[in-house]
Design an enzyme around this catalytic site. Sequence first.
Site, PDB file in Angstrom:
ATOM      1  N   ASP A 241      62.968   1.213  47.089  1.00  0.00           N
ATOM      2  CA  ASP A 241      63.499  -0.133  46.980  1.00  0.00           C
ATOM      3  C   ASP A 241      64.228  -0.280  45.637  1.00  0.00           C
ATOM      4  O   ASP A 241      63.733   0.188  44.612  1.00  0.00           O
ATOM      5  CB  ASP A 241      62.324  -1.111  47.055  1.00  0.00           C
ATOM      6  CG  ASP A 241      62.770  -2.551  47.112  1.00  0.00           C
ATOM      7  OD1 ASP A 241      63.380  -2.929  48.119  1.00  0.00           O
ATOM      8  OD2 ASP A 241      62.500  -3.300  46.146  1.00  0.00           O
TER       9      ASP A 241
ATOM     10  N   GLU B 276      67.916   2.298  47.957  1.00  0.00           N
ATOM     11  CA  GLU B 276      68.958   1.302  47.756  1.00  0.00           C
ATOM     12  C   GLU B 276      69.639   1.618  46.423  1.00  0.00           C
ATOM     13  O   GLU B 276      69.017   1.464  45.374  1.00  0.00           O
ATOM     14  CB  GLU B 276      68.362  -0.099  47.687  1.00  0.00           C
ATOM     15  CG  GLU B 276      67.800  -0.604  49.003  1.00  0.00           C
ATOM     16  CD  GLU B 276      67.267  -2.036  48.879  1.00  0.00           C
ATOM     17  OE1 GLU B 276      67.647  -2.872  49.707  1.00  0.00           O
ATOM     18  OE2 GLU B 276      66.487  -2.328  47.952  1.00  0.00           O
TER      19      GLU B 276
END
Length: 669
Positions: free
Chosen positions: A351, A380
């Site tokens: 993340d 990400e």
Amino acid sequence: MNIYLTRLAAAAIAATGALCAHASADPDSRFASWPAYRGDDLELRVADGHTSFALWSPEAEAARVMLYDTGRGTPATDTIAMTRAEQGLWRASVPGELYGKYYTFSIRHGGRWLDETPGIWAKAVGVGGKRAAIIDLASTDPEGWDADRGPEVGHITDAVIYEMHHRDMSMHPSSGIVHKGKFLALTEPGTTSPEGLATGIDHLKELGVTHVHILPSYDYNSVDETNLPAGEYNWGYDPQNYNAPEGSYSTDPADPARRIAEMKRMVKALHDAGIGVVMDVVYNHTAEGDGSNFSLTAPGYFYRHRPDGSYSDASGCGNETASDRAMMSDFIVNSVKYWAQEYHIDGFRFDLMAIHDTETMNRVAAELKAINPSIFVYGEGWTAGDSPLPAERRALKENVAKMQGIAVFSDDIRDAVKGHYSRADDRGFATGKPGSEETVKIGIVASTAHPQVDYSKGNNSKFAYATSPEQIINYVSCHDDLTLTDKLAASMPGSTEAERRRAARLAQTIVFTSQGTPFMFAGEEIFRDKKGVHNSYKSPDSINAIDWSLKAANADQYDYYRGLIALRRAHPAFRLTSADDIVRHIVFDKTDVPNLISYSIKDNAGGDEWKEIKLVFNGSTEPREVKIPRGEWMVVARDGRIAPDGTLGTLRGGRVTVEPTSALILARR
Ligand code: CA
């Protein structure tokens, strides 16, 4: 993670942080001189008739361990003073192997004893995660665990990733699953919808995905584990204990061993079905700031700060961790290694990965590959706010070439195909809006350099940031933002459901035939929606749970997705492993009409049995005519239908009509 999700929490934590601000130009410079401890016995070790504790806290004035008989609510049975030891450690040891007991640490800092913490390395915790538990981990192994292996993956591009939340998958009454919302849900064979169609793990096998990506499954903060009947829902992007599973997914969160055993059973059931398990990890921030286990163990050290001493906030959640510091970098590396070794996890999705430095991410990939070469890592490649970490050190999408064995999500293909992720009514290539053709082509070549792709016309990135297709994850939707179904409804006013389903097929056809690794959100194969809720991180099951009756209602949609996955898995031409191969084998045709892309994958690419594959994507609402080279072609996909073995008929070439909002895929040997 969704950047909107914890704005309120962020404000609250930032305010708390400001109270303990230090006035200094760089409040973090002092941490550079702190000693790092590289041993593997941090916090708890049970061996040779002793239970030993080792807490890393260089600035503590004193430290102690409290022992308990239960996971919460009872007084300490013993308090043991710890002794200052090497490299910033505090140590204590007691006779006896204290299995079944619980413990916490507390340090004296700034002249006062801080709140108790289970530490940062608790591998088992009591209900609510406030006390660490002493258990024999070997007792949690399911039968046959020693021989358990995930699928072998030569290249990440061979994976087909399915992102799911435990509750979404099983909570709806139509799932037919007994252990609803639990790790055990995916251990139940033979479950069906009311219409008799496979659900749960049988559904995954039937669909043909290679990996399930589970949303955060470490112990998170938001769901009250002592009140499970309340049925609280959360995505889990609010980490509490990084090295223990979340209690609400256990059939008994008060039993520290149970959640571990059940999560392992889930992994084993998926492995037995030939499916790998990717875990979503959120090392970039913690749910609490001053009250987090990091802060109560070594105040300040694990986070980045602004010059005024307040928490910097690249996560948008009130704080950001400091992977550029030795012990935080080690923590991330050792934590994922622990999950890989103890739980046999096959991949990790980071993340807000760009909050971490590229050096740490390179260590993560290298050390995981050393454990199991089939493990892959993606994340990400962005932050949700600015960071003190210089941009050139961040694990950004644009820096992916500086990383080895790391892939990033392509927001390029995502937004180009379906329209902007947060502007609900914006349309994209597959929904008739012109202007994104070149960005879709960037997606097709996995953001690598290609002589026929003009990056200056890219909507998002303006240069070929990837040096290999193995660095790119392609997708059109995930847990964040509107589901594809809801996005199409919001951006195609006046359309029929049949038209929107065609658009979904076209969108996913582009994703699944593009170079790179395809990724899909659970339930889209049966056209699930979330009732238009874009940020459903704590929405009730009535929004989030997948209604499995849709599988019968949308059977043709499901068959299409299944065919698409089978097509990709059968043909290495869609799974090339180098940028050179992409240049060599992919040739775009000249098209001067908007919303039309035509290209070939030529010359038995990747050793494919098909000599040439021709793909034409028509994103307009009008039929389009294209010129197909003469010769006999097998029809693989046409007008919203697909047959991975090319049995939709044959076609002679020449002028061919491509129906509105559809893909034409042809092949010849
Ligand atoms: Ca929890």
